[in-house]
Design a protein around this motif. Structure first.
Motif, PDB file in Angstrom:
ATOM      1  N   CYS A   1       9.236  49.222  18.583  1.00  0.00           N
ATOM      2  CA  CYS A   1       8.585  49.608  19.841  1.00  0.00           C
ATOM      3  C   CYS A   1       7.120  49.961  19.615  1.00  0.00           C
ATOM      4  CB  CYS A   1       9.323  50.788  20.476  1.00  0.00           C
ATOM      5  SG  CYS A   1      10.942  50.367  21.143  1.00  0.00           S
ATOM      6  N   ASN A   2       6.817  50.639  18.497  1.00  0.00           N
ATOM      7  CA  ASN A   2       5.423  50.968  18.187  1.00  0.00           C
ATOM      8  C   ASN A   2       4.580  49.698  18.069  1.00  0.00           C
ATOM      9  OD1 ASN A   2       5.414  53.773  18.152  1.00  0.00           O
ATOM     10  ND2 ASN A   2       6.080  53.901  16.039  1.00  0.00           N
ATOM     11  N   GLY A   3       5.111  48.688  17.354  1.00  0.00           N
ATOM     12  CA  GLY A   3       4.388  47.433  17.187  1.00  0.00           C
ATOM     13  C   GLY A   3       4.222  46.683  18.495  1.00  0.00           C
ATOM     14  N   LEU A   4       5.278  46.642  19.302  1.00  0.00           N
ATOM     15  CA  LEU A   4       5.216  45.930  20.583  1.00  0.00           C
ATOM     16  C   LEU A   4       4.274  46.632  21.560  1.00  0.00           C
ATOM     17  CD1 LEU A   4       8.982  44.964  21.094  1.00  0.00           C
ATOM     18  CD2 LEU A   4       7.095  43.485  20.364  1.00  0.00           C
ATOM     19  N   GLU A   5       4.253  47.958  21.513  1.00  0.00           N
ATOM     20  CA  GLU A   5       3.334  48.709  22.371  1.00  0.00           C
ATOM     21  C   GLU A   5       1.886  48.346  22.037  1.00  0.00           C
ATOM     22  OE1 GLU A   5       3.221  53.307  23.931  1.00  0.00           O
ATOM     23  OE2 GLU A   5       3.536  52.970  21.794  1.00  0.00           O
ATOM     24  N   HIS A   6       1.591  48.198  20.747  1.00  0.00           N
ATOM     25  CA  HIS A   6       0.247  47.806  20.321  1.00  0.00           C
ATOM     26  C   HIS A   6      -0.090  46.393  20.815  1.00  0.00           C
ATOM     27  CE1 HIS A   6      -3.311  47.803  17.734  1.00  0.00           C
ATOM     28  NE2 HIS A   6      -2.954  46.623  17.278  1.00  0.00           N
ATOM     29  N   LEU A   7       0.882  45.479  20.709  1.00  0.00           N
ATOM     30  CA  LEU A   7       0.650  44.108  21.182  1.00  0.00           C
ATOM     31  C   LEU A   7       0.363  44.101  22.681  1.00  0.00           C
ATOM     32  CD1 LEU A   7       3.396  42.044  19.268  1.00  0.00           C
ATOM     33  CD2 LEU A   7       0.930  42.001  18.878  1.00  0.00           C
TER      34      LEU A   7
ATOM     35  N   GLU B   1       8.894  53.311  27.570  1.00  0.00           N
ATOM     36  CA  GLU B   1      10.061  54.119  27.931  1.00  0.00           C
ATOM     37  C   GLU B   1      11.170  53.958  26.899  1.00  0.00           C
ATOM     38  OE1 GLU B   1      10.218  54.310  32.708  1.00  0.00           O
ATOM     39  OE2 GLU B   1      10.147  52.273  31.908  1.00  0.00           O
ATOM     40  N   ALA B   2      11.323  52.740  26.373  1.00  0.00           N
ATOM     41  CA  ALA B   2      12.310  52.518  25.314  1.00  0.00           C
ATOM     42  C   ALA B   2      11.967  53.362  24.086  1.00  0.00           C
ATOM     43  CB  ALA B   2      12.362  51.038  24.938  1.00  0.00           C
ATOM     44  N   LYS B   3      10.690  53.437  23.774  1.00  0.00           N
ATOM     45  CA  LYS B   3      10.233  54.248  22.633  1.00  0.00           C
ATOM     46  C   LYS B   3      10.582  55.721  22.849  1.00  0.00           C
ATOM     47  CE  LYS B   3       5.827  55.711  20.555  1.00  0.00           C
ATOM     48  NZ  LYS B   3       4.377  55.416  20.472  1.00  0.00           N
ATOM     49  N   ARG B   4      10.341  56.232  24.054  1.00  0.00           N
ATOM     50  CA  ARG B   4      10.640  57.641  24.328  1.00  0.00           C
ATOM     51  C   ARG B   4      12.142  57.913  24.268  1.00  0.00           C
ATOM     52  NH1 ARG B   4       6.052  57.420  27.978  1.00  0.00           N
ATOM     53  NH2 ARG B   4       7.376  56.845  29.735  1.00  0.00           N
ATOM     54  N   ILE B   5      12.949  56.939  24.691  1.00  0.00           N
ATOM     55  CA  ILE B   5      14.407  57.112  24.617  1.00  0.00           C
ATOM     56  C   ILE B   5      14.852  57.216  23.163  1.00  0.00           C
ATOM     57  CG2 ILE B   5      16.597  55.863  24.930  1.00  0.00           C
ATOM     58  CD1 ILE B   5      15.565  54.998  27.684  1.00  0.00           C
ATOM     59  N   LEU B   6      14.326  56.347  22.293  1.00  0.00           N
ATOM     60  CA  LEU B   6      14.685  56.393  20.876  1.00  0.00           C
ATOM     61  C   LEU B   6      14.232  57.707  20.245  1.00  0.00           C
ATOM     62  CD1 LEU B   6      13.771  52.705  20.081  1.00  0.00           C
ATOM     63  CD2 LEU B   6      16.040  53.701  19.749  1.00  0.00           C
ATOM     64  N   GLN B   7      13.040  58.169  20.603  1.00  0.00           N
ATOM     65  CA  GLN B   7      12.561  59.456  20.086  1.00  0.00           C
ATOM     66  C   GLN B   7      13.479  60.590  20.545  1.00  0.00           C
ATOM     67  OE1 GLN B   7       8.629  59.153  21.794  1.00  0.00           O
ATOM     68  NE2 GLN B   7       7.678  58.802  19.801  1.00  0.00           N
ATOM     69  N   SER B   8      13.941  60.492  21.790  1.00  0.00           N
ATOM     70  CA  SER B   8      14.830  61.528  22.310  1.00  0.00           C
ATOM     71  C   SER B   8      16.186  61.500  21.602  1.00  0.00           C
ATOM     72  CB  SER B   8      15.010  61.328  23.821  1.00  0.00           C
ATOM     73  OG  SER B   8      15.778  62.370  24.369  1.00  0.00           O
ATOM     74  N   LEU B   9      16.689  60.308  21.298  1.00  0.00           N
ATOM     75  CA  LEU B   9      17.960  60.213  20.567  1.00  0.00           C
ATOM     76  C   LEU B   9      17.848  60.829  19.173  1.00  0.00           C
ATOM     77  CD1 LEU B   9      19.163  56.576  21.440  1.00  0.00           C
ATOM     78  CD2 LEU B   9      20.112  58.725  22.274  1.00  0.00           C
ATOM     79  N   LEU B  10      16.672  60.693  18.565  1.00  0.00           N
ATOM     80  CA  LEU B  10      16.483  61.193  17.198  1.00  0.00           C
ATOM     81  C   LEU B  10      16.141  62.681  17.163  1.00  0.00           C
ATOM     82  CD1 LEU B  10      14.441  58.156  15.844  1.00  0.00           C
ATOM     83  CD2 LEU B  10      16.649  58.917  14.933  1.00  0.00           C
ATOM     84  N   TRP B  11      15.273  63.142  18.084  1.00  0.00           N
ATOM     85  CA  TRP B  11      14.775  64.517  17.981  1.00  0.00           C
ATOM     86  C   TRP B  11      14.793  65.272  19.303  1.00  0.00           C
ATOM     87  CZ3 TRP B  11      11.182  60.527  16.295  1.00  0.00           C
ATOM     88  CH2 TRP B  11      11.271  60.239  14.921  1.00  0.00           C
ATOM     89  N   GLY B  12      15.213  64.650  20.372  1.00  0.00           N
ATOM     90  CA  GLY B  12      15.067  65.253  21.697  1.00  0.00           C
ATOM     91  C   GLY B  12      15.953  66.462  21.909  1.00  0.00           C
ATOM     92  N   PRO B  13      15.745  67.167  23.032  1.00  0.00           N
ATOM     93  CA  PRO B  13      16.565  68.354  23.332  1.00  0.00           C
ATOM     94  C   PRO B  13      18.020  67.987  23.520  1.00  0.00           C
ATOM     95  CG  PRO B  13      15.211  67.732  25.221  1.00  0.00           C
ATOM     96  CD  PRO B  13      14.764  66.881  24.075  1.00  0.00           C
ATOM     97  N   ARG B  14      18.876  68.902  23.130  1.00  0.00           N
ATOM     98  CA  ARG B  14      20.317  68.666  23.256  1.00  0.00           C
ATOM     99  C   ARG B  14      20.719  68.629  24.725  1.00  0.00           C
ATOM    100  NH1 ARG B  14      23.717  70.612  18.932  1.00  0.00           N
ATOM    101  NH2 ARG B  14      25.022  71.555  20.510  1.00  0.00           N
ATOM    102  N   ARG B  15      21.841  67.971  24.967  1.00  0.00           N
ATOM    103  CA  ARG B  15      22.337  67.827  26.337  1.00  0.00           C
ATOM    104  C   ARG B  15      22.573  69.191  26.998  1.00  0.00           C
ATOM    105  NH1 ARG B  15      25.690  63.940  29.158  1.00  0.00           N
ATOM    106  NH2 ARG B  15      25.678  62.606  27.338  1.00  0.00           N
ATOM    107  N   ASP B  16      23.110  70.165  26.226  1.00  0.00           N
ATOM    108  CA  ASP B  16      23.432  71.453  26.844  1.00  0.00           C
ATOM    109  C   ASP B  16      22.172  72.177  27.330  1.00  0.00           C
ATOM    110  OD1 ASP B  16      22.488  71.938  24.334  1.00  0.00           O
ATOM    111  OD2 ASP B  16      24.164  73.169  23.659  1.00  0.00           O
ATOM    112  N   LEU B  17      21.041  72.020  26.605  1.00  0.00           N
ATOM    113  CA  LEU B  17      19.784  72.636  27.051  1.00  0.00           C
ATOM    114  C   LEU B  17      19.325  72.008  28.365  1.00  0.00           C
ATOM    115  CD1 LEU B  17      17.258  74.426  26.632  1.00  0.00           C
ATOM    116  CD2 LEU B  17      16.277  72.545  25.313  1.00  0.00           C
TER     117      LEU B  17
ATOM    118  N   HIS C   1      12.210  62.937  32.409  1.00  0.00           N
ATOM    119  CA  HIS C   1      12.329  61.538  32.843  1.00  0.00           C
ATOM    120  C   HIS C   1      13.214  60.747  31.878  1.00  0.00           C
ATOM    121  CE1 HIS C   1      11.356  57.643  34.473  1.00  0.00           C
ATOM    122  NE2 HIS C   1      10.867  57.235  33.291  1.00  0.00           N
ATOM    123  N   THR C   2      13.019  60.962  30.575  1.00  0.00           N
ATOM    124  CA  THR C   2      13.826  60.252  29.577  1.00  0.00           C
ATOM    125  C   THR C   2      15.287  60.661  29.672  1.00  0.00           C
ATOM    126  OG1 THR C   2      11.917  60.128  28.103  1.00  0.00           O
ATOM    127  CG2 THR C   2      14.074  59.784  27.114  1.00  0.00           C
TER     128      THR C   2
END
Length: 339
Positions: free
Chosen positions: A88-94, A248-264, A334-335
């Motif tokens: 996603c980082n590479g495609l965003e640059h393109l 948006e795909a990039k933000r979703i992947l970031q959220s899966l890796l480090w984002g806030p937990r569902r309960d929060l 939003h994510t």
């Protein structure tokens, strides 16, 4: 090659440091390009000089790690999230430079050890390599660039201006390619998770007005599986207007890796339902507090690591810093809603 050279360098794009025409020995050619007996043995080909030495492709990664995916699905699928995030980082640059790749497949994604070192053998169910590989997007033969020169010349030449005025907007702006790479990224999610391309398995999908729910499910092997399934659905929307952007795909992947937990997040939403308008600010304040704590913990981690000379910052750390340097409560909400 002209498209590839026109894009400024990026960490996740294969760099063309120079190229020339030469007769390449048959021993260096892929098996499908080797001449049959009796045919001309030597043909000129373009030889490209690159700064990195890729030792495997994403196709090799998928094939070699299949047993590991079965034995340790959570570790494997977390690594898949990191590879997709780099893509996603590479495609965003393109996209920032008006380029659509149009040929995203496992064979065109190269993996380079990072930091560069001899690649260890692939895992066979045991521990994976500790260092995350660097992903490079290669093979720009089908790449398409939105041509600003045509529009500029149309403004000067009345005939060209008249011709452009008769073209449909999606042709003038190359809109039919605008979310092309997003769609192919959705297919890659299936293939990286050892699932077949849904449109190869069921060609009838594209012949009908399919819905995202018609796409085959991804087996729930780890805590990342459901999020990757949802991301694939959002990227494979048949209507390009509803298909999410690569950012948006990039933000979703970031959220899966480090984002806030569902309960929060559910806690914040519950406050919003109970408190009305003022709860929106309360929810943002709660997420801002969460971000502040995470950022502080990240800095403490780096401070502790600096006391150990042999422990350097990893590629994973850099990607994590990218997320926490740009994350904002509104984007987190939003994510979460997309997921």
């Amino acid at each position: 090659m002209s498209v590839q050279q026109s894009v400024p360098p990026h960490f996740n794009l294969q760099q063309d440091c120079g190229h020339f025409l030469a007769c390449v020995p048959q021993s260096m050619l892929p098996s499908d390009e080797v001449s049959a007996p009796g045919q001309q043995a030597e043909r000129e080909r373009v030889v490209v000089i690159t700064g990195e030495i890729p030792q495997r492709t994403a196709a090799d990664f998928v094939r070699e790690w299949e047993a590991f995916h079965r034995s340790q699905p959570e570790v494997y699928e977390r690594r898949v999230c990191f590879l997709l995030l780099q893509l996603c980082n590479g495609l965003e640059h393109l996209k920032e430079h008006g380029v659509t790749h149009r040929d995203l497949c496992l064979e065109n994604l190269l993996l380079v050890p990072h930091p560069p070192r001899p690649s260890p053998p692939a895992p066979s169910g045991g521990e994976p390599q500790r260092h995350l590989p660097r992903l490079l997007i290669s093979s720009f033969a089908k790449a398409k660039r939105r041509c600003a020169e045509d529009a500029a010349s149309a403004g000067v030449d009345p005939r060209l201006k008249r011709d452009h005025a008769r073209l449909a907007p999606e042709i003038v702006s190359a809109a039919q390619y605008r979310k092309f790479d997003e769609f192919q990224t959705g297919i890659l999610i299936y293939e990286l998770l050892h699932q077949p391309n849904p449109f190869e398995m069921s060609p009838a999908l594209k012949e009908q007005d399919y819905r995202c729910q018609d796409l085959p499910p991804i087996p729930p092997a780890s805590l990342y599986s459901a999020g990757l399934q949802r991301l694939a659905q959002l990227l494979l929307q048949p209507d390009p207007i509803k298909r999410i952007h690569i950012q948006e795909a990039k933000r979703i992947l970031q959220s899966l890796l480090w984002g806030p937990r569902r309960d929060l997040l559910e806690q914040q939403w519950e406050r919003r339902r109970q408190g009305g308008g003022s709860a929106g600010a309360s929810r943002q304040e709660g997420l801002l507090n969460w971000l502040d704590v995470k950022r502080a913990l990240l800095m403490m981690k780096f401070a502790e690591r600096s006391l150990e000379p042999e422990r350097n910052a990893e590629l994973e750390d850099w990607l994590c810093c990218q997320y926490f340097s740009s994350a904002h409560p509104l984007s987190l909400c939003h994510t979460a809603e997309l997921l």
